[in-house]
Design an enzyme around this catalytic site. Structure first.
Site, PDB file in Angstrom:
ATOM      1  N   GLY A  12       0.852  -1.195   0.000  1.00  0.00           N
ATOM      2  CA  GLY A  12       0.000   0.000   0.000  1.00  0.00           C
ATOM      3  C   GLY A  12       0.886   1.243   0.000  1.00  0.00           C
ATOM      4  N   SER A  35       3.219  -8.719  -1.119  1.00  0.00           N
ATOM      5  CA  SER A  35       1.854  -8.238  -0.938  1.00  0.00           C
ATOM      6  C   SER A  35       0.862  -9.336  -1.277  1.00  0.00           C
ATOM      7  CB  SER A  35       1.621  -7.017  -1.833  1.00  0.00           C
ATOM      8  OG  SER A  35       0.294  -6.577  -1.688  1.00  0.00           O
ATOM      9  N   LYS A  36      -0.177  -9.450  -0.442  1.00  0.00           N
ATOM     10  CA  LYS A  36      -1.135 -10.527  -0.711  1.00  0.00           C
ATOM     11  C   LYS A  36      -2.107 -10.141  -1.832  1.00  0.00           C
ATOM     12  CE  LYS A  36      -4.303  -9.553   3.172  1.00  0.00           C
ATOM     13  NZ  LYS A  36      -4.955 -10.097   4.367  1.00  0.00           N
ATOM     14  N   PHE A 118     -12.157  19.610   5.406  1.00  0.00           N
ATOM     15  CA  PHE A 118     -12.353  18.260   5.926  1.00  0.00           C
ATOM     16  C   PHE A 118     -12.700  18.372   7.408  1.00  0.00           C
ATOM     17  CE2 PHE A 118     -11.089  13.860   4.380  1.00  0.00           C
ATOM     18  CZ  PHE A 118     -11.667  14.017   3.145  1.00  0.00           C
ATOM     19  N   PHE A 157       1.542 -14.389   0.824  1.00  0.00           N
ATOM     20  CA  PHE A 157       0.829 -14.174   2.090  1.00  0.00           C
ATOM     21  C   PHE A 157       1.816 -14.362   3.249  1.00  0.00           C
ATOM     22  CE2 PHE A 157      -1.843 -14.982   5.636  1.00  0.00           C
ATOM     23  CZ  PHE A 157      -3.101 -14.478   5.368  1.00  0.00           C
ATOM     24  N   GLN A 232     -11.966   3.646  14.570  1.00  0.00           N
ATOM     25  CA  GLN A 232     -12.770   4.773  14.083  1.00  0.00           C
ATOM     26  C   GLN A 232     -13.978   4.304  13.285  1.00  0.00           C
ATOM     27  OE1 GLN A 232     -11.300   7.696  10.868  1.00  0.00           O
ATOM     28  NE2 GLN A 232     -11.537   8.880  12.738  1.00  0.00           N
ATOM     29  N   HIS A 234     -16.550   5.721  10.671  1.00  0.00           N
ATOM     30  CA  HIS A 234     -16.743   6.866   9.780  1.00  0.00           C
ATOM     31  C   HIS A 234     -18.241   7.146   9.728  1.00  0.00           C
ATOM     32  CE1 HIS A 234     -16.839   9.286   6.145  1.00  0.00           C
ATOM     33  NE2 HIS A 234     -15.528   9.322   6.133  1.00  0.00           N
ATOM     34  N   LEU A 244     -17.765   3.318   1.734  1.00  0.00           N
ATOM     35  CA  LEU A 244     -17.563   4.688   2.194  1.00  0.00           C
ATOM     36  C   LEU A 244     -18.072   5.767   1.250  1.00  0.00           C
ATOM     37  CD1 LEU A 244     -16.086   6.041   4.611  1.00  0.00           C
ATOM     38  CD2 LEU A 244     -14.340   6.620   2.958  1.00  0.00           C
ATOM     39  N   GLU A 247     -15.681  11.926   3.361  1.00  0.00           N
ATOM     40  CA  GLU A 247     -15.954  13.154   4.092  1.00  0.00           C
ATOM     41  C   GLU A 247     -15.923  14.352   3.138  1.00  0.00           C
ATOM     42  OE1 GLU A 247     -14.345  12.969   8.058  1.00  0.00           O
ATOM     43  OE2 GLU A 247     -13.267  14.804   7.585  1.00  0.00           O
ATOM     44  N   ARG A 278     -14.850  12.981  13.212  1.00  0.00           N
ATOM     45  CA  ARG A 278     -15.622  11.780  12.895  1.00  0.00           C
ATOM     46  C   ARG A 278     -16.278  11.124  14.103  1.00  0.00           C
ATOM     47  NH1 ARG A 278     -11.656   9.233   8.270  1.00  0.00           N
ATOM     48  NH2 ARG A 278     -12.236  10.819   6.766  1.00  0.00           N
ATOM     49  N   HIS A 346     -14.089   1.880  10.109  1.00  0.00           N
ATOM     50  CA  HIS A 346     -13.319   2.484   9.034  1.00  0.00           C
ATOM     51  C   HIS A 346     -11.809   2.447   9.225  1.00  0.00           C
ATOM     52  CE1 HIS A 346     -12.509   5.213   5.758  1.00  0.00           C
ATOM     53  NE2 HIS A 346     -11.963   6.099   6.564  1.00  0.00           N
ATOM     54  N   ARG A 381      -8.712   9.871  14.633  1.00  0.00           N
ATOM     55  CA  ARG A 381      -7.944  10.418  13.510  1.00  0.00           C
ATOM     56  C   ARG A 381      -8.786  11.436  12.744  1.00  0.00           C
ATOM     57  NH1 ARG A 381      -7.851   9.392   7.923  1.00  0.00           N
ATOM     58  NH2 ARG A 381      -9.143   7.532   7.961  1.00  0.00           N
ATOM     59  N   LEU A 382      -8.155  12.497  12.301  1.00  0.00           N
ATOM     60  CA  LEU A 382      -8.847  13.448  11.425  1.00  0.00           C
ATOM     61  C   LEU A 382      -8.803  12.935   9.993  1.00  0.00           C
ATOM     62  CD1 LEU A 382      -7.731  17.012  12.544  1.00  0.00           C
ATOM     63  CD2 LEU A 382      -9.698  15.675  13.295  1.00  0.00           C
ATOM     64  N   ASN A 385      -5.680  12.774   7.383  1.00  0.00           N
ATOM     65  CA  ASN A 385      -4.402  12.626   8.087  1.00  0.00           C
ATOM     66  C   ASN A 385      -3.815  11.229   7.949  1.00  0.00           C
ATOM     67  OD1 ASN A 385      -3.782  15.146   8.991  1.00  0.00           O
ATOM     68  ND2 ASN A 385      -4.381  14.819  11.121  1.00  0.00           N
TER      69      ASN A 385
HETATM   70  C1  LIG Z   1     -12.682   3.549   1.733  1.00  0.00           C
HETATM   71  C2  LIG Z   1     -11.564   4.306   2.406  1.00  0.00           C
HETATM   72  C3  LIG Z   1     -11.339   5.627   2.106  1.00  0.00           C
HETATM   73  C4  LIG Z   1     -10.320   6.320   2.728  1.00  0.00           C
HETATM   74  N1  LIG Z   1     -10.123   7.638   2.417  1.00  0.00           N
HETATM   75  C5  LIG Z   1      -9.094   8.307   2.998  1.00  0.00           C
HETATM   76  C6  LIG Z   1      -8.830   9.662   2.642  1.00  0.00           C
HETATM   77  O1  LIG Z   1      -9.475  10.244   1.785  1.00  0.00           O
HETATM   78  N2  LIG Z   1      -7.810  10.296   3.259  1.00  0.00           N
HETATM   79  C7  LIG Z   1      -7.030   9.680   4.203  1.00  0.00           C
HETATM   80  O2  LIG Z   1      -6.126  10.319   4.724  1.00  0.00           O
HETATM   81  N3  LIG Z   1      -7.255   8.397   4.538  1.00  0.00           N
HETATM   82  C8  LIG Z   1      -8.260   7.693   3.953  1.00  0.00           C
HETATM   83  N4  LIG Z   1      -8.479   6.384   4.302  1.00  0.00           N
HETATM   84  C9  LIG Z   1      -7.507   5.709   5.164  1.00  0.00           C
HETATM   85  C10 LIG Z   1      -6.266   5.370   4.364  1.00  0.00           C
HETATM   86  O3  LIG Z   1      -6.600   5.133   3.032  1.00  0.00           O
HETATM   87  C11 LIG Z   1      -5.557   4.141   4.916  1.00  0.00           C
HETATM   88  O4  LIG Z   1      -5.333   4.285   6.284  1.00  0.00           O
HETATM   89  C12 LIG Z   1      -4.209   3.947   4.228  1.00  0.00           C
HETATM   90  O5  LIG Z   1      -4.354   3.962   2.830  1.00  0.00           O
HETATM   91  C13 LIG Z   1      -3.526   2.663   4.664  1.00  0.00           C
HETATM   92  O6  LIG Z   1      -2.360   2.499   3.906  1.00  0.00           O
HETATM   93  P1  LIG Z   1      -1.301   1.383   4.253  1.00  0.00           P
HETATM   94  O7  LIG Z   1      -0.222   1.484   3.259  1.00  0.00           O
HETATM   95  O8  LIG Z   1      -0.959   1.460   5.693  1.00  0.00           O
HETATM   96  O9  LIG Z   1      -2.112   0.008   4.059  1.00  0.00           O
HETATM   97  P2  LIG Z   1      -2.962  -0.572   2.806  1.00  0.00           P
HETATM   98  O10 LIG Z   1      -3.111   0.381   1.698  1.00  0.00           O
HETATM   99  O11 LIG Z   1      -4.188  -1.157   3.417  1.00  0.00           O
HETATM  100  O12 LIG Z   1      -2.029  -1.745   2.269  1.00  0.00           O
HETATM  101  C14 LIG Z   1      -1.799  -2.911   3.025  1.00  0.00           C
HETATM  102  C15 LIG Z   1      -0.886  -3.810   2.227  1.00  0.00           C
HETATM  103  O13 LIG Z   1      -0.493  -4.911   3.032  1.00  0.00           O
HETATM  104  C16 LIG Z   1      -0.606  -6.099   2.289  1.00  0.00           C
HETATM  105  N5  LIG Z   1      -0.828  -7.199   3.235  1.00  0.00           N
HETATM  106  C17 LIG Z   1      -1.696  -7.258   4.272  1.00  0.00           C
HETATM  107  N6  LIG Z   1      -1.600  -8.447   4.888  1.00  0.00           N
HETATM  108  C18 LIG Z   1      -0.641  -9.145   4.245  1.00  0.00           C
HETATM  109  C19 LIG Z   1      -0.085 -10.448   4.393  1.00  0.00           C
HETATM  110  N7  LIG Z   1      -0.502 -11.292   5.347  1.00  0.00           N
HETATM  111  N8  LIG Z   1       0.863 -10.829   3.507  1.00  0.00           N
HETATM  112  C20 LIG Z   1       1.287 -10.019   2.502  1.00  0.00           C
HETATM  113  N9  LIG Z   1       0.793  -8.770   2.324  1.00  0.00           N
HETATM  114  C21 LIG Z   1      -0.149  -8.351   3.188  1.00  0.00           C
HETATM  115  C22 LIG Z   1      -1.752  -5.862   1.347  1.00  0.00           C
HETATM  116  O14 LIG Z   1      -1.655  -6.711   0.224  1.00  0.00           O
HETATM  117  C23 LIG Z   1      -1.531  -4.397   0.976  1.00  0.00           C
HETATM  118  O15 LIG Z   1      -0.612  -4.293  -0.081  1.00  0.00           O
HETATM  119  C24 LIG Z   1      -9.500   5.667   3.682  1.00  0.00           C
HETATM  120  C25 LIG Z   1      -9.714   4.343   3.981  1.00  0.00           C
HETATM  121  C26 LIG Z   1     -10.763   3.667   3.373  1.00  0.00           C
HETATM  122  C27 LIG Z   1     -11.000   2.231   3.765  1.00  0.00           C
END
Ligand SMILES: Cc1cc2nc3c(=O)[nH]c(=O)nc-3n(C[C@H](O)[C@H](O)[C@H](O)COP(=O)(O)OP(=O)(O)OC[C@H]3O[C@@H](n4cnc5c(N)ncnc54)[C@H](O)[C@@H]3O)c2cc1C
Length: 567
Positions: A12, A35-36, A118, A157, A232, A234, A244, A247, A278, A346, A381-382, A385
């Site tokens: 991610g 990544s899974k 926001f 995985f 959180q 939402h 979702l 916001e 939120r 959320h 969380r805001l 952010n």
């Molecule tokens: C619908 C939605 C809308 C949002 N909108 C906003 C917004 O507008 N603004 C904002 O600031 N935040 C927003 N958020 C929150 C924000 O998007 C997330 O907190 C953030 O993107 C998380 O990023 P990350 O890289 O930590 O994890 P993720 O993007 O969730 O990525 C996790 C990664 O870990 C990998 N993974 C997980 N488990 C395993 C495993 N066992 N083995 C191998 N790989 C694994 C997955 O494959 C993935 O690649 C939103 C969240 C949602 C759900």
């Protein structure tokens, strides 16, 4: 396999920023991202609204200091103020850096990066790409990682850390395409596996894979988790699916309306109205529904999010995805009709406890993004952010791991260890006298969390939740995987995810029961006040045997003293 300098678990925003930055820090490093799902399908791609930064493009008087204060106040004073300083000070730089490497930010008329209001923010500072911000950021980062030579192991995985006398030697993972268990010996491992809010099965905005795998792996390896009780909700999930509605829809001027036709937020946040934080807006909607002022339908109770006064042009240009989702999943076109909404699970404020550099207590193990808890979000969380958090702390953790990788000597992961892991997974496929089904336990986990450890909490309910979770853990020992094939065994992966969620759910419930106060997203009807004397501290969850052990950690204060939080 040759040892990696850094194995990043998660593709991610946090994982990819970490990989890009680590390569930049030292291009000679050997870096793997596991990544899974395909990286650009990570949950980051679902982020709609945007990322906060005090660029002062829209409101000329915005400052980093105002962003810091809004974040600390939003966190109900539980965030660590030194970490918030880093988050907000780095924000303008990181948004511009993304602009330079190709993120197509929406623009204002003067061609500067556009910003929208926001929740809980004193100024319009959320930078966005229409309502597809996360998607565009992720694509940009993926391109850069490919260009810089990061090795991708897609559809792998992660199962566990390989440890020798508590020293981390690397990671063990399953190749989902073949079912083969593979070793990734590594000097350092960086978790970026996203959140755990999907454990609230029935109403969650999260992707199916947001099952807290990294947190559970770290927890079982003895690494502490922090503030797990803070989940959180939402305010605006679609009524039927919990998906979702950003916001940004309220940021653009949307109203929340109850069944009496009232803009009810005037009762709860007279100044900020729909753009309160939120936790407050979610509680307000639930209160309207509980007190009989919501709408009712066979698909559940709800309130209206009304965008009709914004006009077709604005909805089509700034909220196209919201329109599409409302039409597809609720059968309403927001240009003509209000959208039925209700709060949805959320975001995970809690996670793997790290310092401001992404380090955990275990040498060579780092964490960043939603799976980590630095903490910058505290009790709430805001909006806007979190994308910022994954970028800023993804970068910092990637840099730290790259700088420190040389300190740790790699050692091989033995064939015995791989064989033991294979045997553990195979045991799920062996027949047992008393058989439990994955789907039933998964459903019951979501139900008990939603009912007993949801938006409104009280001791008797949480105790019921704790007991239910213990029972589910016991029943889990009888779960069997029907599908015995090696190729893309989704049944097996769901069972592994369920175990991760069960372990984490116990930490959420334990923290919720212990914390006898109301703060941010954690609302105890039996302890409705914030209790700074007893509870102005982080909870720390570690594993002892198969039980949660709770400890605590002080909150790092700074320029801002504790204040009452009103909006
Ligand atoms: C619908 C939605 C809308 C949002 N909108 C906003 C917004 O507008 N603004 C904002 O600031 N935040 C927003 N958020 C929150 C924000 O998007 C997330 O907190 C953030 O993107 C998380 O990023 P990350 O890289 O930590 O994890 P993720 O993007 O969730 O990525 C996790 C990664 O870990 C990998 N993974 C997980 N488990 C395993 C495993 N066992 N083995 C191998 N790989 C694994 C997955 O494959 C993935 O690649 C939103 C969240 C949602 C759900």
């Amino acid at each position: 396999m040759k040892p990696f300098d850094i194995v990043i678990v998660g593709g991610g925003g946090a994982g990819l920023y970490a990989a890009m930055e680590a390569m930049k820090t030292n291009p000679a490093l050997n870096i793997a991202v596991l990544s899974k799902v395909y990286p650009n399908r990570s949950h980051t791609s679902a982020a709609q609204g945007g990322a906060n930064a005090a660029l002062a493009n829209k409101a000329k008087d915005d400052t980093v200091e105002l962003h810091i204060f809004d974040t600390i106040k939003g966190s109900d004073y539980l965030a660590d103020q030194d970490a918030v300083d880093i988050l907000c000070s780095e924000a303008p730089k990181i948004i511009r850096e993304l602009d330079n490497i190709g993120t197509p930010w929406s623009r204002l008329e003067d061609n500067t990066i556009a910003q929208r209001p926001f929740g809980g923010a004193g100024r319009p500072r959320c930078c966005y790409c229409a309502d597809k911000t996360g998607h565009t950021i992720l694509q940009t980062l993926y391109e850069q990682c490919l260009k810089k030579g990061v090795f991708f192991f897609n559809e792998y995985f992660a199962l566990q850390l390989s440890l020798h006398d508590s020293r981390m030697k690397g990671l063990i993972a399953m190749n989902m395409k073949t079912g083969k268990i593979e070793a990734f010996p590594a000097r350092t491992v960086l978790f970026a596996t996203g959140g755990y809010a999907k454990m609230y099965w029935n109403r969650s905005s999260n992707a199916a894979g947001n099952t807290g795998d990294g947190q559970a792996i770290a927890y079982r390896a003895g690494i502490p988790l922090k503030d797990m009780e803070f989940v959180q909700f939402h305010p605006t999930g679609l009524r039927k699916s919990g998906l979702l509605v950003t916001e940004g829809a309220r940021g653009e001027g949307g109203y929340l309306i109850n069944a009496l036709g009232e803009r009810f937020m005037s009762r709860y946040a007279p100044e900020k109205m729909e753009l309160g934080p939120r936790d407050l807006v979610s509680r307000s909607i639930e209160t309207e529904i509980l007190q009989g002022r919501g709408f009712d339908s066979p698909a559940g109770k709800y309130v209206h999010l009304d965008l009709t006064h914004l006009g077709a042009d604005l909805i089509k240009s700034r909220l196209p995805q919201i329109r599409e989702m409302s039409m597809y999943f609720e059968g309403v076109d927001p240009i003509d009709e209000p959208i039925p909404v209700r709060p949805t699970a959320h975001y995970s404020m809690g996670g793997i406890d790290t310092d401001n550099y992404g380090r955990t207590v275990m040498d060579g193990v780092y964490a960043a993004g939603e799976c980590a808890c630095v903490s910058v979000h505290g009790a709430n969380r805001l909006g806007g952010n979190s994308l910022l958090d994954i970028l800023v702390f993804g970068r910092i953790a990637g840099h730290t791991a790259a700088e420190e990788a040389g300190k740790f000597e790699p050692s091989p992961i033995t064939a015995d260890e791989i064989a033991a892991t294979e045997a553990r997974l195979r045991s799920y496929m062996q027949p047992s006298g008393h058989f439990e089904r994955y789907g039933i336990l998964r459903e019951e986990l979501g139900q008990t969390l939603g009912q007993n450890v949801g938006i409104y909490r009280e001791a008797s309910k949480i105790r019921k939740g704790v007991a239910d979770l213990r029972e589910l853990q016991e029943r889990f020992t009888h779960v069997r995987v029907n599908d015995t094939s090696d190729v893309f065994n989704t049944n097996l992966m769901q069972v592994l995810e369920l175990k991760n969620m069960l372990d984490l759910a116990e930490t959420v419930a334990a923290g919720a029961l212990a914390r006898e106060e109301s703060r941010g997203s954690h609302t105890r009807t039996d302890f409705p006040q914030r209790d700074d004397e007893k509870w102005h501290k982080h909870t720390i969850a570690t594993i002892e045997g198969d039980r949660v052990k709770l400890g605590e950690k002080p909150v790092t204060m700074g320029r801002y003293e504790l204040q009452e939080r009103t909006y």
